[in-house]
Design an enzyme around this catalytic site. Structure first.
Site, PDB file in Angstrom:
ATOM      1  N   HIS A  82       0.841  -1.201   0.000  1.00  0.00           N
ATOM      2  CA  HIS A  82       0.000   0.000   0.000  1.00  0.00           C
ATOM      3  C   HIS A  82       0.871   1.243   0.000  1.00  0.00           C
ATOM      4  O   HIS A  82       1.860   1.316   0.715  1.00  0.00           O
ATOM      5  CB  HIS A  82      -0.905   0.032   1.241  1.00  0.00           C
ATOM      6  CG  HIS A  82      -1.764   1.253   1.298  1.00  0.00           C
ATOM      7  ND1 HIS A  82      -2.940   1.359   0.584  1.00  0.00           N
ATOM      8  CD2 HIS A  82      -1.598   2.427   1.937  1.00  0.00           C
ATOM      9  CE1 HIS A  82      -3.462   2.553   0.803  1.00  0.00           C
ATOM     10  NE2 HIS A  82      -2.672   3.218   1.616  1.00  0.00           N
ATOM     11  N   ASP A 161     -15.160   1.628   8.449  1.00  0.00           N
ATOM     12  CA  ASP A 161     -14.184   2.624   7.973  1.00  0.00           C
ATOM     13  C   ASP A 161     -14.845   3.609   7.028  1.00  0.00           C
ATOM     14  O   ASP A 161     -14.576   4.811   7.079  1.00  0.00           O
ATOM     15  CB  ASP A 161     -12.994   1.933   7.297  1.00  0.00           C
ATOM     16  CG  ASP A 161     -12.050   2.963   6.671  1.00  0.00           C
ATOM     17  OD1 ASP A 161     -11.492   3.771   7.441  1.00  0.00           O
ATOM     18  OD2 ASP A 161     -11.904   2.987   5.440  1.00  0.00           O
ATOM     19  N   ARG A 168     -15.139  11.818   9.449  1.00  0.00           N
ATOM     20  CA  ARG A 168     -13.880  12.539   9.697  1.00  0.00           C
ATOM     21  C   ARG A 168     -13.703  13.663   8.697  1.00  0.00           C
ATOM     22  O   ARG A 168     -13.215  14.746   9.019  1.00  0.00           O
ATOM     23  CB  ARG A 168     -12.693  11.562   9.603  1.00  0.00           C
ATOM     24  CG  ARG A 168     -12.588  10.639  10.812  1.00  0.00           C
ATOM     25  CD  ARG A 168     -11.688   9.454  10.527  1.00  0.00           C
ATOM     26  NE  ARG A 168     -10.348   9.858  10.151  1.00  0.00           N
ATOM     27  CZ  ARG A 168      -9.526   9.144   9.373  1.00  0.00           C
ATOM     28  NH1 ARG A 168      -9.915   7.976   8.886  1.00  0.00           N
ATOM     29  NH2 ARG A 168      -8.328   9.605   9.086  1.00  0.00           N
ATOM     30  N   SER A 183      -7.400   3.016   9.554  1.00  0.00           N
ATOM     31  CA  SER A 183      -8.217   3.032   8.340  1.00  0.00           C
ATOM     32  C   SER A 183      -7.504   2.267   7.223  1.00  0.00           C
ATOM     33  O   SER A 183      -8.085   1.382   6.575  1.00  0.00           O
ATOM     34  CB  SER A 183      -8.474   4.492   7.945  1.00  0.00           C
ATOM     35  OG  SER A 183      -8.985   4.599   6.648  1.00  0.00           O
ATOM     36  N   LYS A 187      -8.381  -1.966   5.781  1.00  0.00           N
ATOM     37  CA  LYS A 187      -8.729  -2.319   4.401  1.00  0.00           C
ATOM     38  C   LYS A 187      -7.792  -3.393   3.842  1.00  0.00           C
ATOM     39  O   LYS A 187      -8.215  -4.301   3.125  1.00  0.00           O
ATOM     40  CB  LYS A 187      -8.718  -1.068   3.517  1.00  0.00           C
ATOM     41  CG  LYS A 187      -9.971  -0.219   3.757  1.00  0.00           C
ATOM     42  CD  LYS A 187      -9.953   1.086   2.991  1.00  0.00           C
ATOM     43  CE  LYS A 187      -9.118   2.119   3.693  1.00  0.00           C
ATOM     44  NZ  LYS A 187      -9.554   3.499   3.525  1.00  0.00           N
TER      45      LYS A 187
HETATM   46  N1  URA Z   1      -6.329   6.921   3.437  1.00  0.00           N
HETATM   47  C1  URA Z   1      -7.181   6.078   4.052  1.00  0.00           C
HETATM   48  O1  URA Z   1      -7.527   5.036   3.508  1.00  0.00           O
HETATM   49  N2  URA Z   1      -7.632   6.404   5.264  1.00  0.00           N
HETATM   50  C2  URA Z   1      -7.287   7.537   5.899  1.00  0.00           C
HETATM   51  O2  URA Z   1      -7.739   7.756   6.987  1.00  0.00           O
HETATM   52  C3  URA Z   1      -6.408   8.411   5.242  1.00  0.00           C
HETATM   53  C4  URA Z   1      -5.932   8.068   4.006  1.00  0.00           C
END
Ligand code: URA
Ligand code: CA
Length: 435
Positions: A82, A161, A168, A183, A187
């Protein structure tokens, strides 16, 4: 358990228990706790932070809030990668076939997303015929046979999320390290990764502008991964200027092809070798980072990496002859050079502004419904520290519109040329192997 007490506890700087974290994540996912209470809690977390244990509990709770992808039918250790996002970041296109050529299974789930250029799937769609609508069974078969496949995101992964991120976004609580870290990690874990390699970007074109923040984010994510049983490593890399030379979808595919043949830009090649060697080590395909790196470097030179890329394209309907004939990729109508106005050394190339210029050309999506132009973008001829003469092209603009005056203005403002000594930014600030 009462939501009020959880908010008060975090507001006063105490540590939340795993049960309390599960309570608010589950309650919010099921719409049993209102936005205003979660907003207050997010703001308390923003100011009071979370411990490593709290961040890991939050990650697990978000993973458990929805479906999880089961990749157990794929042999070997599935390592996912990632990047926290940057400008002209072509690494996935290169890393997927590169580490597959070293025997690492790459089962990549990818999205389109918003940004300066498209996501990995958009970029791959610049290859005629390539598609990512494949069944789960075919996906698994392809990875078992070829070691690499890319599929579009599906399923209801981490709904907690999604809800928390939206909230947020409107409550000024995006920029909290434990919230960002959990977050991202939730994923990756829900997508079935056994191990994870992270590329945390630092600089003008990145979420984290300061090295120290990037380091804490990287350390937090590595710690979360290891706490929830997914070996995780990270690289902190520079995003003060774009990575590589190409920014734009088809242009990045062409750059990936050159890199897979061993002729890529130095910075992009080096970062791919570093991230790739972490992936190879985590997959138990090499004992040391050095051994992994030299094997990957060999595969860029002996044709194994580009051949893996051709096999991968063909296996998903793509025309693999693009690897030898990049002119088959979508081409823009115009190529316009941007000449330097003075002689000197390139002192800055602001990644975020160059990304915005690519977006103005049509390379990226502002909203979910924007149609991307795969052929347009920017190719840099100079990077920070390079000498340049007045009149020499700094970059080439690929456009389908002849008048690009606004884009040129933006680009001139993003590049500075100096007579003085220029400090070239380091590409890799650090690697984090353990936490
Ligand atoms: N990317 C994400 O997937 N989550 C965040 O909180 C910030 C950037
Ligand atoms: Ca690039």
């Amino acid at each position: 358990m009462r939501m009020y007490d959880i908010i008060e506890k975090k507001r006063d700087g105490y540590t939340l228990s795993e049960e309390e974290i599960n309570f608010f994540v589950n309650g919010y996912t099921k719409n049993e706790i209102p936005d205003y209470q979660i907003s207050a809690l997010l703001m308390a977390i923003y100011f009071q932070n979370m411990t490593a244990e709290e961040s890991a509990s939050l990650t697990s709770a978000m993973v458990e809030s929805g479906e999880k992808i089961d990749l157990s039918a794929i042999q070997g250790i599935k390592v996912d990668k990632h990047s926290t996002g940057g400008v002209g970041d072509t690494t996935t296109l290169i890393l997927a076939p590169l580490v597959a050529s070293a025997g690492v299974p790459v089962a990549k789930m990818s999205g389109r997303g918003l940004g300066h250029t498209g996501g990995t799937i958009d970029k791959l769609e610049a290859v005629p015929g390539f598609h990512t609508e494949i069944t789960n069974d075919d996906f698994i078969k392809l990875v078992n046979n070829n070691k690499v496949a890319v599929v579009g995101q599906s399923g209801n992964l981490t709904p907690a999320d999604k809800k928390l991120y939206s909230l947020r976004d409107v409550t000024a609580t995006v920029n909290s390290i434990p919230l960002i870290a959990s977050s991202i990690m939730s994923k990756k874990i829900a997508s079935g990764a056994d191990a994870i390699v992270l590329d945390v970007k630092k600089g003008a074109g990145a979420f984290m502008k300061e090295e120290n923040d990037a380091r804490i984010l990287a350390e937090t994510m590595v710690s979360i991964g290891n706490k929830v049983g997914r070996k995780t490593m990270a690289v902190i890399s520079d995003m003060s200027q774009p990575l590589g030379n190409a920014i734009g979808n088809a242009l990045e595919v062409r750059e990936a092809i050159n890199t897979l043949k061993g002729n890529g830009p130095k910075d992009l090649t080096e970062l791919c070798l570093t991230l790739g060697s972490q992936m190879v080590v985590l997959a138990n395909k090499a004992k040391t980072m050095d051994e992994a790196k030299s094997r990957l470097r060999e595969n860029l030179e002996n044709g194994k990496a580009i051949n893996k890329f051709k096999q991968f394209l063909a296996s998903q309907g793509g025309d693999s002859t693009v690897a030898d004939h990049p002119e088959l990729l979508p081409q823009s109508a115009y190529k316009l050079d941007l000449p330097a106005k003075t002689t000197g050394k390139v002192a800055a190339m602001e990644a975020d502004d160059i990304g915005s210029a690519a977006m103005m050309l049509g390379a990226g999506r502002a909203t979910k419904d924007t149609q991307i132009d795969l052929s347009v973008g920017i190719v840099l001829h100079k990077k920070i520290g390079d000498d340049v003469n007045e009149g020499e092209p700094l970059l080439t603009i690929y456009s389908n519109d002849k008048s690009v005056e606004e884009v040129k203005d933006k680009l001139y403002k993003s590049i500075s040329i100096s007579y003085q000594h220029v400090k070239v930014p380091e590409l890799i600030y650090d690697t984090i192997l353990n936490q």
